[in-house]
Design a protein around this motif. Sequence first.
Motif, PDB file in Angstrom:
ATOM      1  N   ARG A 356       1.522 -41.778  48.281  1.00 23.59           N
ATOM      2  CA  ARG A 356       0.935 -42.055  46.967  1.00 23.59           C
ATOM      3  C   ARG A 356       0.687 -43.559  46.864  1.00 23.59           C
ATOM      4  O   ARG A 356       1.617 -44.351  46.953  1.00 23.59           O
ATOM      5  CB  ARG A 356       1.877 -41.582  45.857  1.00 23.59           C
ATOM      6  N   TYR A 357      -0.588 -43.939  46.688  1.00 27.55           N
ATOM      7  CA  TYR A 357      -0.992 -45.349  46.673  1.00 27.55           C
ATOM      8  C   TYR A 357      -1.229 -45.811  45.234  1.00 27.55           C
ATOM      9  O   TYR A 357      -1.950 -45.172  44.473  1.00 27.55           O
ATOM     10  CB  TYR A 357      -2.272 -45.546  47.477  1.00 27.55           C
ATOM     11  N   MET A 358      -0.636 -46.955  44.887  1.00 31.68           N
ATOM     12  CA  MET A 358      -0.820 -47.554  43.563  1.00 31.68           C
ATOM     13  C   MET A 358      -1.265 -49.001  43.746  1.00 31.68           C
ATOM     14  O   MET A 358      -0.707 -49.734  44.568  1.00 31.68           O
ATOM     15  CB  MET A 358       0.481 -47.513  42.753  1.00 31.68           C
ATOM     16  N   GLU A 369      -3.295 -45.063  40.377  1.00 31.66           N
ATOM     17  CA  GLU A 369      -3.206 -44.341  41.635  1.00 31.66           C
ATOM     18  C   GLU A 369      -4.581 -44.261  42.288  1.00 31.66           C
ATOM     19  O   GLU A 369      -5.471 -43.566  41.793  1.00 31.66           O
ATOM     20  CB  GLU A 369      -2.645 -42.937  41.420  1.00 31.66           C
ATOM     21  N   SER A 546       2.831 -37.348  38.343  1.00 29.08           N
ATOM     22  CA  SER A 546       1.940 -38.388  37.826  1.00 29.08           C
ATOM     23  C   SER A 546       0.842 -37.809  36.959  1.00 29.08           C
ATOM     24  O   SER A 546       0.297 -38.480  36.093  1.00 29.08           O
ATOM     25  CB  SER A 546       1.323 -39.178  38.984  1.00 29.08           C
TER      26      SER A 546
END
Length: 759
Positions: A356-358, A369, A546
Motif C-alpha cells: 500500500r503506497y501513500m 493512497e 482504507s
Amino acid sequence: MVCNGAQTCEECVRTHPKCAWCSDPIFSGKRCSTDLHKEGCSVNYIEDPASNFTEIKSEELRDSVNPVQIVPQEVALRSRLRLKSTMNVKVRLSTDIPTDIYFLMDLSRSMQDILNTMKSTIKDIAVEMKTITNNLNIGFGAYVDKPVIPYIESNIRRYCKRPTCDFPYGFKNVLKLTNQETIFENSLGNVLISSSLDAPEGATDGLMQVIACKNEIGWRKKSRRFVILMTDARTHIALDGKLGGLEVPNDGKCHLNSSGYYDGSLSMDYPSLGQLHEALLQANIIPIFAIARPATGLADALRVYEEMIKTFFEGSTVARLEDSPRTIINLVKENFKKISAEVNMIDTSPQSVIMRYMTSCGRDGPMVETTECIGVAPGQTIEFSIDVYIHTCDEGIRNFTIKSVGLDDELLVNIDPICTCECQNNTITYSDHCSEGNGNLTCGICNCNEESFGEYCQCDATDIDEYDDRDECVGPGEKMACSGRGTCICGRCVCNTKNGVSRYSGEFCECDNLSCSPECENGICLCGVCSCHEGYTGPSCGCLSSACGVCERNNLTCNGNGVCECGRCECYGDYRGDMCQYCDVCDIWPECTEDIECIRCKAINSNQCEEKCKDLHDIGNRTLSKDLASCMDHHLNMVGLEPKQCDNKTDNCYFKYNISADEKQWYIVIGECAEVYAEVAVKKTIVIVVIASLVVCLLPLLIWRLVVYTYDNIEYRKFVKELNRTSCVVMEDNKLYNTPITSIKNPMFLSSKEEAETQ
C-alpha cells in the motif's frame, strides 16, 4: 476470540499478529491470548515475536554519471503475518541522467507520408530534444509484418522491390542509438517503404526485438529509455499466428542477423501483451505510441492502443500523430517531457505480500493512497510511505523489488515471515514435567510419545476407556460432551477433524472454524465469524480498511447509526442515507410544549423537579449540560440526526432546548438558563448598539435636510407672491408706455367696401 483454537506456540503466532504465547510449564490459563499479563503469565515466559525493519544499503540521492535515484537500496523486513510494516522510500529523477530514444516505425505503404516527414524532420527533433537533455542518443528501427502468407500477398516480390519498395520483414535495426544526428539523418534517407496484406501489422514482433537486442540497439546503462512506436494500424498479438497447428511461440529472444534484420518467420506467433509488459519492465523501457490516421479509421487504432496501455504498460502514453513536421516535433518533445516528469511505482511482490503506497507527491497536504505522481519538477524528491503486509509463510519467495517505471535503480526487499517461536529451539526431551519423561516439553506444553496422551502425557494410549471422564468435557450450557464435535479422552476434548484439518476448536470444541463463507481470504474463520487481518474489514474481510475513510464523519463511523462495508454505510434499523443520517421514524418528535413544566424546572437547575418530570422521557443526568453549544454538538456527533429545536422562558430568562432521539427514546438537551439568558442579552445589546449607531449617524443629516427644505419653501413662497403682484398691472394705463404695434396700409389694395365707394 482472535486467538482461540491455537494449540501450539507456532499456531499462536500465525493466527493473529496480536496473539502471544505463554511458555510457562505450570501456567493454567489460556496460553494463546492478546493479553497474557491479565491471564497471569510471567513476562519472562511470554513469546511475542517482534517485527523489525532494517536498512542494509542506503546511499544518499545524487546526480552524477552514476546517479542514485531511490533510497534506500536494500532492506530486510522480519514481520509477523498480517501485521503492517511501514518503510519510507525516497525517489528523485536525476537531472543529468543519460536519455536514449529509439524510433520504431511502421513502414507499411500507408505510412509513406509520415516517413517523408520524418526524413525532413529528424534533425530538428534532435535539436529540440537537446534543449531538454544534453545527454541524448537517438536510434531508428522499422517493422512491417511476418513475410509469410496470409500477412503478405503471394506475388509481393514482383512489385515490392528496390528502388521503390522493400520486401516485408519482421524488424530492421536501421540505426543503432547514437548522439550524431548527421549519421542519423543520412541513415534515415535510405529507408524505403514496404507493404503487407492484412490491416494489423507486426508491431509486437518489432517491439520485442528492440527490447531483447540490448547490445544491437545500444541501450546504455543507467539511462532513461524510450521507444516511440509510430504506426497507423493496430498490432498483431499472440495467437494471431495460429495457422493450422503451425504455431511456434515467440521466445522473446534477439534474432537479428548481421545486417540487423529479423524476418519474423522463426516464430509463427506473436508475443503476448503480458510477455511484452514484463520485458519492458525488466528492460526499463517506456513506450510512447504515436498513432497516425489509418485507412481503417483513426478511432479504431487509438482505441486498441489505449486499451493496451490501460491494461499492460504502466507509465506509457498514446498520442495522435499528424504528418506535419512541427506536429511530430511537438509530439516527441511534449510526451517525453510528460513521461520524464512522472514517478510511477511498481513492485514484484508475490501474491502473499500486499503493498500500500501513500504519498503527497511533494505537495502541501495530506498523503493519499497512490503509486503515481505526475508533474514532478526536475530534481524534486518524492517521498512514499509504503505499508507491507505478509500473509503467508511462503518458503519459496524471500525477496522482491520496488522501483519507478523506467528507472534502473530499485529497492531490494528481503522478507522473513515470523512463523515460529524462539522457545521451539529450547525443547527438553523426556521432561519430568511430562509425567516423568512420557513426552518432550516444548514452549511449556508436552508433546507426548506414542504410548501416552493428555495435557501432561498422563494417560495411557493403550487403555483409552479408563480415562473417559465425560463430565469434565461438558461446556457451560451444553448437554453433550465436547459439544458433540469431538471425543472426551482423559478429561479433555479431542475435536473432530475434516480432511486432516482441525475443523473445531476451543476447550469444548465449541468453535466451528470452517463455516465461514469462501470469501474469507483476508481473515481467519473463528467460531463461524471471519476475523479480519489487519488492514481489512467487512463480514468476509473483502474490503480494505482504507476504503472506510469515506464513512467517517466527526470521528464517527456512519454517524454511529451503522457499520462501514466496503466504503458504504450499512445502516441500523430505520436509519437511512449515505451516512445513516436520516430516520423517518426517529424524526417524529413530541411537541415543544410537551412536559414544558419539567423542562422549565430543569432549566433553572431547581432541585424540586422530580414531581414535574415524572413523565418526561429519559431525563437522566446525561441530558443536562452547562454549555448548550457543546452539548448540542456532542449530541449531533452521537446521534447524527437534526434535533427539534425549541425555546421557552421562565419568569427570569429565556432558554433553549433540543428534543432528540436515541434508539427511538426521546430525550432532552437543556442549556442552563443563565447562560442562555446571557446569550439573549448579548444579542439585545448588539441590536441596541447598532440602532444607536444608526441614529447618531443619521440625525445630523436629517436635521440639515429639514433646514434646507424649510428655507427653500420660504423662498418659493416669496417668488410666487411677487409674481402675482406684477400680473395685476395694465400696461396700457402707463403714460410712458408706447405700443410696439405699427399699422401700414397698402395703397394698391382696397377693401371690398372702399372699392364699391370708388365706383
